[in-house]
Design a protein around this motif. Sequence first.
Motif, PDB file in Angstrom:
ATOM      1  N   LEU A 102       0.879  -1.173   0.000  1.00 26.04           N
ATOM      2  CA  LEU A 102       0.000   0.000   0.000  1.00 26.04           C
ATOM      3  C   LEU A 102       0.912   1.217   0.000  1.00 26.04           C
ATOM      4  N   ARG A 103       0.848   2.012  -1.059  1.00 21.92           N
ATOM      5  CA  ARG A 103       1.730   3.165  -1.183  1.00 21.92           C
ATOM      6  C   ARG A 103       0.881   4.433  -1.350  1.00 21.92           C
ATOM      7  N   ALA A 104       1.153   5.418  -0.443  1.00 22.61           N
ATOM      8  CA  ALA A 104       0.479   6.722  -0.499  1.00 22.61           C
ATOM      9  C   ALA A 104      -1.034   6.577  -0.463  1.00 22.61           C
ATOM     10  N   CYS A 105      -1.519   5.588   0.284  1.00 20.22           N
ATOM     11  CA  CYS A 105      -2.963   5.372   0.402  1.00 20.22           C
ATOM     12  C   CYS A 105      -3.506   6.067   1.638  1.00 20.22           C
ATOM     13  N   THR A 106      -4.801   6.322   1.617  1.00 22.39           N
ATOM     14  CA  THR A 106      -5.500   6.927   2.750  1.00 22.39           C
ATOM     15  C   THR A 106      -6.596   5.976   3.184  1.00 22.39           C
ATOM     16  N   MET A 107      -6.650   5.711   4.504  1.00 22.13           N
ATOM     17  CA  MET A 107      -7.628   4.726   4.996  1.00 22.13           C
ATOM     18  C   MET A 107      -7.923   5.003   6.462  1.00 22.13           C
ATOM     19  N   PRO A 108      -9.090   4.578   6.935  1.00 22.08           N
ATOM     20  CA  PRO A 108      -9.445   4.788   8.351  1.00 22.08           C
ATOM     21  C   PRO A 108      -8.821   3.758   9.286  1.00 22.08           C
ATOM     22  N   GLY A 109      -8.097   2.819   8.762  1.00 20.51           N
ATOM     23  CA  GLY A 109      -7.458   1.790   9.576  1.00 20.51           C
ATOM     24  C   GLY A 109      -7.006   0.665   8.669  1.00 20.51           C
ATOM     25  N   LEU A 110      -6.318  -0.318   9.254  1.00 19.16           N
ATOM     26  CA  LEU A 110      -5.867  -1.471   8.486  1.00 19.16           C
ATOM     27  C   LEU A 110      -5.706  -2.631   9.452  1.00 19.16           C
ATOM     28  N   LEU A 112      -4.465  -6.634   9.673  1.00 17.94           N
ATOM     29  CA  LEU A 112      -3.803  -7.811   9.107  1.00 17.94           C
ATOM     30  C   LEU A 112      -3.528  -8.826  10.213  1.00 17.94           C
ATOM     31  N   VAL A 113      -4.449  -8.968  11.142  1.00 18.20           N
ATOM     32  CA  VAL A 113      -4.250  -9.833  12.301  1.00 18.20           C
ATOM     33  C   VAL A 113      -4.106 -11.285  11.835  1.00 18.20           C
ATOM     34  N   GLY A 114      -2.977 -11.897  12.216  1.00 10.54           N
ATOM     35  CA  GLY A 114      -2.763 -13.304  11.893  1.00 10.54           C
ATOM     36  C   GLY A 114      -2.518 -13.590  10.431  1.00 10.54           C
ATOM     37  N   ALA A 115      -2.343 -12.579   9.611  1.00 16.32           N
ATOM     38  CA  ALA A 115      -2.144 -12.786   8.179  1.00 16.32           C
ATOM     39  C   ALA A 115      -0.761 -13.356   7.900  1.00 16.32           C
ATOM     40  N   ARG A 116      -0.605 -13.950   6.697  1.00 14.42           N
ATOM     41  CA  ARG A 116       0.674 -14.488   6.250  1.00 14.42           C
ATOM     42  C   ARG A 116       0.989 -13.867   4.901  1.00 14.42           C
ATOM     43  N   VAL A 117       2.135 -13.173   4.832  1.00 18.87           N
ATOM     44  CA  VAL A 117       2.581 -12.567   3.582  1.00 18.87           C
ATOM     45  C   VAL A 117       3.896 -13.241   3.217  1.00 18.87           C
ATOM     46  N   ALA A 118       3.911 -13.903   2.070  1.00 17.86           N
ATOM     47  CA  ALA A 118       5.079 -14.712   1.709  1.00 17.86           C
ATOM     48  C   ALA A 118       6.296 -13.852   1.407  1.00 17.86           C
ATOM     49  N   HIS A 119       6.100 -12.685   0.817  1.00 20.69           N
ATOM     50  CA  HIS A 119       7.230 -11.841   0.432  1.00 20.69           C
ATOM     51  C   HIS A 119       7.170 -10.517   1.202  1.00 20.69           C
ATOM     52  N   GLU A 120       7.277  -9.378   0.533  1.00 20.48           N
ATOM     53  CA  GLU A 120       7.289  -8.078   1.196  1.00 20.48           C
ATOM     54  C   GLU A 120       5.877  -7.652   1.584  1.00 20.48           C
ATOM     55  N   CYS A 121       5.831  -6.940   2.710  1.00 21.72           N
ATOM     56  CA  CYS A 121       4.595  -6.266   3.125  1.00 21.72           C
ATOM     57  C   CYS A 121       4.966  -4.816   3.372  1.00 21.72           C
ATOM     58  N   GLU A 122       4.529  -3.928   2.477  1.00 22.71           N
ATOM     59  CA  GLU A 122       4.936  -2.529   2.550  1.00 22.71           C
ATOM     60  C   GLU A 122       3.709  -1.630   2.656  1.00 22.71           C
ATOM     61  N   ILE A 123       3.720  -0.796   3.686  1.00 22.04           N
ATOM     62  CA  ILE A 123       2.676   0.217   3.892  1.00 22.04           C
ATOM     63  C   ILE A 123       3.431   1.539   3.941  1.00 22.04           C
ATOM     64  N   THR A 124       3.661   2.122   2.787  1.00 21.39           N
ATOM     65  CA  THR A 124       4.614   3.218   2.630  1.00 21.39           C
ATOM     66  C   THR A 124       3.906   4.517   2.295  1.00 21.39           C
ATOM     67  N   ALA A 125       4.301   5.587   3.005  1.00 24.49           N
ATOM     68  CA  ALA A 125       3.788   6.938   2.740  1.00 24.49           C
ATOM     69  C   ALA A 125       2.281   7.011   2.801  1.00 24.49           C
ATOM     70  N   CYS A 126       1.657   6.186   3.618  1.00 27.29           N
ATOM     71  CA  CYS A 126       0.198   6.171   3.751  1.00 27.29           C
ATOM     72  C   CYS A 126      -0.244   7.084   4.886  1.00 27.29           C
ATOM     73  N   THR A 127      -1.518   7.415   4.876  1.00 29.95           N
ATOM     74  CA  THR A 127      -2.138   8.177   5.963  1.00 29.95           C
ATOM     75  C   THR A 127      -3.279   7.349   6.511  1.00 29.95           C
ATOM     76  N   VAL A 128      -3.187   7.026   7.812  1.00 29.10           N
ATOM     77  CA  VAL A 128      -4.174   6.159   8.440  1.00 29.10           C
ATOM     78  C   VAL A 128      -4.748   6.897   9.647  1.00 29.10           C
ATOM     79  N   THR A 129      -6.068   7.023   9.687  1.00 25.61           N
ATOM     80  CA  THR A 129      -6.722   7.740  10.787  1.00 25.61           C
ATOM     81  C   THR A 129      -7.231   6.799  11.866  1.00 25.61           C
TER      82      THR A 129
END
Length: 632
Positions: A102-110, A112-129
């Motif tokens: 997620l890059r430069a995204c805007t969201m009220p939350g996120l 990922l409880v218990g999730a499995r990501v095989a490779h990269e997990c990137e939350i970059t330059a985002c705005t989360v309220t």
Amino acid sequence: MAQDDPPDEWSTRERLMWEAYRSGEWCEDVPELRGTALRHLLVTAPSPHRGCQARLWLRGAHITGELDLAEVTVAGSVRLDRCSFDATPRLDNAHLDAAFELRACTMPGLSLVGARVAHECEITACTVTGTVDLRSLTVGNRLSLTDTALHPPHGKAALDAQSVEVGEDFWASALDCTGAVLLNSARIQDVLVLRGTRISGDAGLRAPELTVGGGLFMDSGFTGTGQINLYGASIGGSIRMEDCQLAGPGTGPGAYALLMCAAEVGGDIWSGHGLVVHGPVILSDTSVRGSVFFKGARFDVSSTMPSTDAALNASRLRVGGDLNCRDGFIAQGMINLRDSRFGGSALFEGAELNALNGQPALNANGVETGGALLCTGFTVHGRISLINVTVRSRVCLDDAVLDTPADESALSFLGSSTATLSLRMREAPAGVIDLRHSKIGLLEDAPAAWPTGMILDGAAYDSLHPALPARERLPWLGRDPAGFVPQPYEQLAATYRRQGQDADARAVLVARHRRMRRTLPPPARLWSLLQDATVGYGYRPLRAVWLLLCLLTTGTACFAVWPPMAVGDGTPPPFQPAIYTLDLLLPLVDLGQERSYAPSGMMQWSAVALIGTGWLLATTVAAGATRVLRRN
């Protein structure tokens, strides 16, 4: 409908997303999409076009409704760039077989409880309220939250990454959080990077039992206005805290700025210039394999903690290398190193320590160092406590300033040992330096910097520098606030004797008896005065010889002019004035003259005076000789 075709009710724009997914290209011309359409696409996972890789790359879309991917398995990578969400995306217990970004995204939350990501997990330059919830997330490669702003409602956590597991690095540099960051029991294989991160709020950063295989970076402008909790953390590499500012919240017990008790650090702790901490720093029971560098750092509890907490509490700290508090290190509050162990040296050269609330400025009781304790050129406003300290090399306070009120303790080196203790301070302390029961190889000082009060009872040293004669060193012994103590005189005399300076040793021992004479009752004082005048307490036996010669000469002259009369019926031996005088002077010796002749008139009193003087002289000589023989 074929499996590879979108649902019939989908809009034209949603169909464009479908086709972009199958071809693996960016979808950029869809300003608005339903969250349910995204879920359907990722769950259905249509097959890719020939020679393409299926993946969701979406840019500039507004996602309406909820994106719920809980417990979904996603085969291709998901990258959302400059997208916005109406609701919190939920990927709880999802399995993402590729990258998630997620890059430069805007969201009220996120979530990922218990999730499995095989490779990269990137939350970059985002705005989360709201909260970014990554509890128990597993990431095969890198986890990144770089340049992201997290502004949850008051009282909510900004980032909850408890028990997260990352196969490589966790980058959260330039992260802006107005709520707590939770990394409890997180496990990161390589490094955790928080460079330039800002965490505000009383909760701060909570990372007890954090495990990082590499280094932890809280530098380059890292700011924490809440508590930083690294209790029990295990850091395989170094911790870097250059240009870092920490401010613990509030006052009272438990309100610390940095808590790193019972932690293990496989490398160094680097701070250097720029580390400013308002609030207590607690490193108790922590083990650091390398060195601890606080050069130029500033620790301050004067405004935030009006209690008795230490500015730095590092009791029972274990450091394989040095503790470096040089080059402008400033502490407003106690530095507590009680029972710590340093494989190298403890360095406070050029530091400034300020005591608060009646505490010591430096409490290093029970410290052991494999190297030196160097306090050259440092300034201390308050007392220094070095009780039961063991320093293998040297303790050096050269050019130091110890600012304490008169008659209060400036330095306690009680029961401690070191190869060299150097007290050549910049100016004479007004307070008391206590060296009781210490063991020192070489004691260095400067007469111009002798303190007004100095306690040497029980102190043992092998040599002194400078090697002053006894008359110049004796005033050094008379500074004990308790008054006369005999042991320091014996120790100084023994030091002179080991160096072959027997005359100086005798001068010290005579001075000891003269000083002790002031403490005796009048009869004993008179007897001590007689021993001093006659034989110098046994250390100046030639005095007795000269006195005997003077009395012998005087008596011989007197009895030669006014000879005594013979007594008895027999024939007396010829009268010899010198032998007769000697017979009177020497008790328990019979030369035959005293019993054969008796003086008359005033000469009777002369004889009595000679007999009495002889007894006193003999008793004094015997007492002095016994004292010397017993000591030897």
